[in-house]
Design an enzyme around this catalytic site. Structure first.
Site, short mmCIF file in Angstrom:
data_model
loop_
_atom_site.label_atom_id
_atom_site.label_comp_id
_atom_site.label_asym_id
_atom_site.label_seq_id
_atom_site.Cartn_x
_atom_site.Cartn_y
_atom_site.Cartn_z
CD GLU A 103 -32.58 -39.43 -34.61
OE1 GLU A 103 -31.78 -40.25 -34.11
OE2 GLU A 103 -32.79 -38.33 -34.09
CE1 TYR A 107 -33.45 -42.30 -30.48
CE2 TYR A 107 -32.72 -42.91 -32.69
CZ TYR A 107 -32.77 -42.01 -31.65
OH TYR A 107 -32.17 -40.79 -31.80
CG ASP A 160 -30.42 -42.44 -27.70
OD1 ASP A 160 -30.64 -42.22 -26.47
OD2 ASP A 160 -29.77 -41.66 -28.40
#
Ligand code: SF4
Length: 341
Positions: A32, A113, A131
């Site tokens: 991520e 997020y 996102d």
């Protein structure tokens, strides 16, 4: 419409990315952070190299930061690499990954997020994430032209099917990446089309915001070579691209040979005998566009760094393995053919 259509589509069409084939909180965190602001195609080889060297938070926590930056070199946004190492150290110190969104948020560099991604994907917590892809999909799906952060998070939360957050969140992101794309979305093959309120004019959602002009700035740098070695300096800690190596130079005070000569004299005690222009590199940072003039320099004197600064002669064959920014690689690529010729 129930969640089944999107989940079925995801099961059939998702890309078999390495962090999906083998899931763990560590792999989710690394992937991520790497994927922020960066294309997945670019991330894949970095992820493989990173995981080979740092398969666990413990391995990264103990590594010299220099080595972390070397493996991140070229991926950009280097604060992510530093935050990742700090997060790994916090995970080790805490005896393992926190399993709640709140606990994850307390890790360095982990925002809402990323916390949502790790909690839902790695731990199966029923929690949403938002996102850029999810923002676009939800804005179109609900025909909301001006989604606020609060609206997006509550809309995302309301749609998470209990017990399926891992696949659901990834399905929303994958739909945004493969079908509900910024331009020319493929509504004819979209699994949520029957329920989508924005389908008649998808590109109207979300409404475009006026873009601010990006400030332009000039810079200059020089390739100083002795034998098979080139002179590099290290950027100071704390600022943009901190700790990375680059050609000596400066920003914002002229970008011609005179400006470079003045800088090399003041900063490194070198006297320039000759400077040949190699061209200019344009590089875009988040809030700045930099135009760097590159020179190949013949200089006299023994370079001496000011207090707190670091310099190093690096063999030409060792440049690729060094912690360099993308901008530094571009400037070197411009100067180096002449150096070899
Ligand atoms: S129908 Fe079109 S606009 Fe609506 S979610 Fe699907 S791709 Fe996006």
């Amino acid at each position: 419409m129930g969640p089944g259509a999107l989940l079925d589509w995801y099961a059939a069409h998702h890309r078999p990315l390495p962090w999906r084939l083998e899931v763990s909180p560590w792999r989710t965190l690394v992937s991520e952070l790497m994927c922020q602001q960066t294309r997945i195609d670019t991330v894949l080889p970095y992820f493989a190299r990173f995981m080979a060297e740092f398969p666990t938070p413990e391995a990264l926590a103990e590594s010299p930061t220099e080595r972390v930056l070397e493996l991140w070199s070229g991926l950009g946004y280097y604060s992510r690499a530093r935050n990742l190492q700090r997060a790994a150290q916090a995970v080790v110190a805490g005896g393992g990954f926190p399993r709640t969104v709140e606990g994850l948020r307390a890790l360095p560099g982990v925002g809402p997020y990323t916390a949502g991604a790790i909690a839902s994907i790695a731990f199966g917590v029923d929690t949403p994430l938002v996102d850029g892809n999810v923002e676009r999909v939800l804005s179109r799906w609900a025909a909301e032209p001006a989604p606020t952060r609060a609206w997006l998070w509550s809309e995302a939360a309301a749609r998470v099917p209990p017990g399926r957050a891992a696949d659901w969140n990834q399905a929303l992101m994958e739909l945004g990446a493969l079908v509900c794309t910024p331009r020319a979305p493929r509504c004819d093959r979209c699994p949520v089309r029957a329920d989508c309120r924005g389908v008649e004019a998808p590109e109207a959602y979300p409404a475009r915001k006026a873009r601010k002009a990006v400030p332009q700035r000039e810079a200059v740098c020089g390739w100083v070579q002795r034998g098979e070695e080139v002179l590099l300096v290290r950027r100071p800690e704390g600022g943009r691209l901190s700790g990375l190596w680059e050609l000596p130079g400066r920003e914002g005070e002229g970008n011609d040979a005179e400006a470079l000569a003045a800088h090399l004299h003041a900063a490194l005690d070198l006297r320039v005998r000759r400077a040949d222009a190699c061209g200019t590199v344009k590089h875009v940072f988040t809030h700045l566009q930099l135009h760097t003039a590159v020179f190949r320099v013949e200089a006299e004197g023994e370079p001496a760094a000011a207090a707190g600064a670091e310099l190093r002669w690096v063999h030409l064959d060792a440049l690729d393995g060094l912690a360099l920014s993308t901008l530094a690689r571009k400037t070197m690529a411009l100067a180096r053919p002449a150096a070899r010729g």
